[in-house]
Design a protein around this motif. Structure first.
Motif, short mmCIF file in Angstrom:
data_model
loop_
_atom_site.label_atom_id
_atom_site.label_comp_id
_atom_site.label_asym_id
_atom_site.label_seq_id
_atom_site.Cartn_x
_atom_site.Cartn_y
_atom_site.Cartn_z
N GLU A 139 8.66 8.10 -8.28
CA GLU A 139 8.86 6.72 -9.57
C GLU A 139 8.70 5.46 -8.32
O GLU A 139 9.43 5.67 -7.66
CB GLU A 139 10.28 6.79 -9.96
N ARG A 140 7.98 4.53 -8.91
CA ARG A 140 8.31 3.51 -8.29
C ARG A 140 8.44 1.97 -9.30
O ARG A 140 7.09 2.14 -10.07
CB ARG A 140 7.25 3.34 -7.40
N GLN A 141 8.77 0.86 -8.59
CA GLN A 141 8.36 -0.24 -9.78
C GLN A 141 8.40 -1.05 -8.74
O GLN A 141 8.01 -1.11 -7.66
CB GLN A 141 10.02 -0.51 -9.99
N CYS A 142 7.42 -2.57 -9.54
CA CYS A 142 6.99 -3.41 -8.95
C CYS A 142 6.44 -4.44 -9.55
O CYS A 142 6.89 -3.67 -11.54
CB CYS A 142 5.63 -2.72 -8.40
N ASP A 143 6.05 -5.59 -9.75
CA ASP A 143 5.55 -6.56 -10.45
C ASP A 143 4.54 -5.65 -11.02
O ASP A 143 3.90 -5.79 -11.93
CB ASP A 143 5.75 -7.78 -9.88
N VAL A 144 3.43 -6.24 -10.00
CA VAL A 144 2.00 -5.38 -10.33
C VAL A 144 1.17 -5.04 -9.38
O VAL A 144 1.26 -3.75 -9.13
CB VAL A 144 0.84 -7.13 -10.32
N ALA A 145 0.76 -3.69 -10.80
CA ALA A 145 0.48 -2.27 -10.26
C ALA A 145 -1.26 -2.49 -10.14
O ALA A 145 -2.04 -3.31 -11.25
CB ALA A 145 0.79 -1.18 -11.52
N ILE A 146 -1.82 -2.08 -8.78
CA ILE A 146 -3.11 -2.86 -8.65
C ILE A 146 -3.71 -0.76 -8.64
O ILE A 146 -4.09 -0.29 -8.22
CB ILE A 146 -3.60 -3.35 -7.58
N ILE A 147 -4.80 -1.19 -9.54
CA ILE A 147 -5.55 0.34 -9.78
C ILE A 147 -7.14 -0.03 -9.24
O ILE A 147 -7.60 -0.41 -9.49
CB ILE A 147 -6.60 0.98 -10.71
N GLY A 148 -7.27 0.66 -8.07
CA GLY A 148 -8.36 0.52 -6.28
C GLY A 148 -7.73 -0.39 -5.52
O GLY A 148 -7.51 -1.24 -5.50
N ALA A 149 -8.32 0.21 -4.31
CA ALA A 149 -8.09 -0.48 -3.11
C ALA A 149 -9.04 -0.71 -2.39
O ALA A 149 -9.32 -0.07 -0.99
CB ALA A 149 -6.86 0.49 -2.14
N GLY A 150 -10.79 -1.14 -3.16
CA GLY A 150 -11.30 -2.19 -2.22
C GLY A 150 -10.87 -3.40 -1.94
O GLY A 150 -9.69 -3.63 -2.12
N TYR A 151 -12.12 -4.13 -1.67
CA TYR A 151 -11.68 -5.81 -1.45
C TYR A 151 -11.00 -5.71 -1.98
O TYR A 151 -9.52 -7.27 -2.44
CB TYR A 151 -12.55 -6.23 -1.07
N THR A 152 -11.29 -6.02 -3.90
CA THR A 152 -11.02 -6.83 -5.22
C THR A 152 -9.27 -6.13 -5.22
O THR A 152 -8.32 -7.57 -5.31
CB THR A 152 -11.52 -6.10 -6.23
N GLY A 153 -8.53 -5.41 -4.68
CA GLY A 153 -7.47 -4.45 -5.42
C GLY A 153 -6.74 -4.90 -4.11
O GLY A 153 -5.85 -5.99 -3.87
N LEU A 154 -7.00 -4.73 -2.62
CA LEU A 154 -5.98 -5.52 -1.49
C LEU A 154 -6.49 -6.40 -1.10
O LEU A 154 -5.26 -6.86 -1.20
CB LEU A 154 -7.00 -4.65 -0.45
#
Ligand SMILES: Cc1cc2nc3c(=O)[nH]c(=O)nc-3n(C[C@H](O)[C@H](O)[C@H](O)COP(=O)(O)OP(=O)(O)OC[C@H]3O[C@@H](n4cnc5c(N)ncnc54)[C@H](O)[C@@H]3O)c2cc1C
Length: 427
Positions: A23-38
């Motif tokens: 389990e992890r906690q964060c403010d914003v979970a980003i789905i997809g690590a291409g340029y948009t997500g990174l």
């Protein structure tokens, strides 16, 4: 699954990344690590919030690890067409957004010291494949001069195109100096390194399988664990069909396969005859063909109805196109062949917005997202912070699921066949 591309063969190492476990906690979970997500992750971290990235495959699996690396401020929609349809203000906003995206890309690469991304803004040539297409480029040049007062593009004649590219079959072209090329996979890996060094979690092999809202937070489920986040960003573009969490975005997009070939290293004299002006080039066909010199090779790409998987026939067609443009390459061997999915939209523009409260997306780059998706990442960071963003025609309003989307495969083949026919008859 690794992509056997020129980029993969020449890239810096990726940071050490593993699947999510626990389990992890964060403010914003980003789905997809291409340029948009990174890019979204970087800008979110810069604002003091904690992002976390989930990537279904390996880093750079999507278009951001496979593209042609052409950097351009243009959209698939012409500015004068945008003005005719949406008015002057909207068209000018689009124009300035395209240039802001290239500026933002250059600034980010500089700020983060991503030298291996090898960004070189040596200019872009749009080469006219017919006299009619040249008249269209002339209209664009006139529009830019008249409406913006800037000298950001310049019409060049057939002889100048020949001098700059080494190709004789074009009728003239449009030179955009503030454009160029980069190493796409090194840009992806470079961004990931900077995030990793900053302690931002990037989990590969971790598809988001389900997103549930629980007590004002989101729980994002992956095979090995889950993430609890205040907000979610969807950055899956042409790969939005991998799990049901992005099904509603997938229904707004038409994925098209786009393919690239890279020659074997060329002898110095032959190499010197290709693109001697140092620009990158794309033609004006509906089924765009583009090319650039990278190191001692030419890479040549094109869009088409290439189907679900790579096909030898499609790569052969691309090679024939390359030889048509550069007959001196007739007996040159091809060293790499690869392809990927671009996400087309019905209005040929990318879109970003809020899918539901605290859930944001940016997709639909229509095959031109190197600079634009990086810019969109910054907009997503601002949106998720509640800051106003000016997206103009790129806003999500009206960006709805496509009716009869399930029938898109035959539709894409039909549309591509029609566009190829129009290209063939010079329309
Ligand atoms: C062959 C090709 C050539 C191109 N050439 C150019 C060019 O020269 N110039 C240009 O400007 N643009 C070009 N493009 C377009 C450009 O590459 C894209 O617009 C841009 O990379 C989009 O970035 P992205 O981050 O939005 O999407 P992507 O880079 O596609 O990343 C999306 C990621 O989401 C992941 N994902 C999907 N579902 C899930 C899930 N459920 N959970 C977790 N992760 C998930 C995927 O694995 C993928 O890695 C090209 C594209 C292709 C395919």
């Amino acid at each position: 699954m690794a992509v056997n591309s020129l980029w993969a063969a020449t890239a810096q190492a990726a940071p050490p990344l593993a699947p999510l476990a626990g389990e992890r906690q964060c403010d914003v979970a980003i789905i997809g690590a291409g340029y948009t997500g990174l890019s979204a992750a970087w800008h979110i971290a810069q604002s003091g919030r904690e992002p976390l990235l989930l990537e279904a495959n390996e880093l750079g699996f999507g278009a951001s690890g496979r593209n042609g690396g052409v950097v351009s401020p243009k959209f698939r929609v012409g500015f004068s067409a945008a003005m005719a349809r949406h008015g002057r203000e909207a068209a000018l906003h689009l124009y300035h957004t395209g240039h802001a995206a290239v500026d933002g890309l250059a600034q980010l690469i500089d700020e983060l010291g991503l030298d291996q991304a090898a960004l070189h803004l040596g200019g872009h040539i749009a080469a006219a494949h017919t006299p009619r297409a040249l008249a269209g480029l002339q209209a664009t040049a006139d529009w830019v001069k008249r409406e913006t007062g800037s000298a950001s593009v310049r019409l060049i004649d057939a002889e100048q195109v020949r001098e700059l590219t080494g190709a004789t079959l074009f009728h003239g072209g449009l030179l955009t100096p503030h454009a160029g090329g980069l190493h796409p996979l090194n840009f992806t890996r470079g961004l990931a390194w900077r995030l990793h060094q900053r302690g931002v979690g990037i989990y590969v092999g971790s598809p988001a399988l389900a997103v549930r809202e629980e007590g004002g937070r989101f729980s994002v489920q992956t095979p090995g664990g889950h993430v609890s986040a205040r907000q979610v960003i969807y950055a899956t573009n042409g790969y939005s069909d991998q799990t049901p969490v992005t099904a509603s975005l997938h229904r707004r997009l038409i994925p098209f396969r786009s393919a690239i070939i890279a020659t074997e290293p060329l002898a110095p004299a032959l190499l010197a005859s290709l693109m001697p002006g140092g620009q990158v080039c794309g033609d004006t066909k509906r089924m765009l063909r583009w090319f650039r010199v990278v190191g001692d090779r030419l890479i040549f790409g094109g869009r088409g109805a290439f189907g679900q998987q790579d096909s030898a026939q499609a790569f052969d067609t691309l090679q024939r196109s390359m030889v048509q443009v550069f007959p001196q390459l007739a007996s040159v061997a091809i060293g790499f062949r690869w392809s990927g999915l671009v996400a087309m939209t019905l209005d040929y523009l990318p879109h970003a917005g809020e899918l539901a409260p605290n859930q944001y997306y940016a997709v639909g780059y229509n095959g031109g997202g190197v600079a634009m998706s990086t810019w969109m990442g910054a907009q997503l960071a601002a949106m998720s912070a509640g800051e106003p963003v000016q997206l103009g025609l790129l806003a999500g309003k009206g960006f709805n699921p496509i009716p009869l989307h399930g029938l898109r495969a035959p539709g894409v083949r039909l549309a591509a066949g029609w566009q190829q026919l129009l290209d063939a008859v010079g329309r």
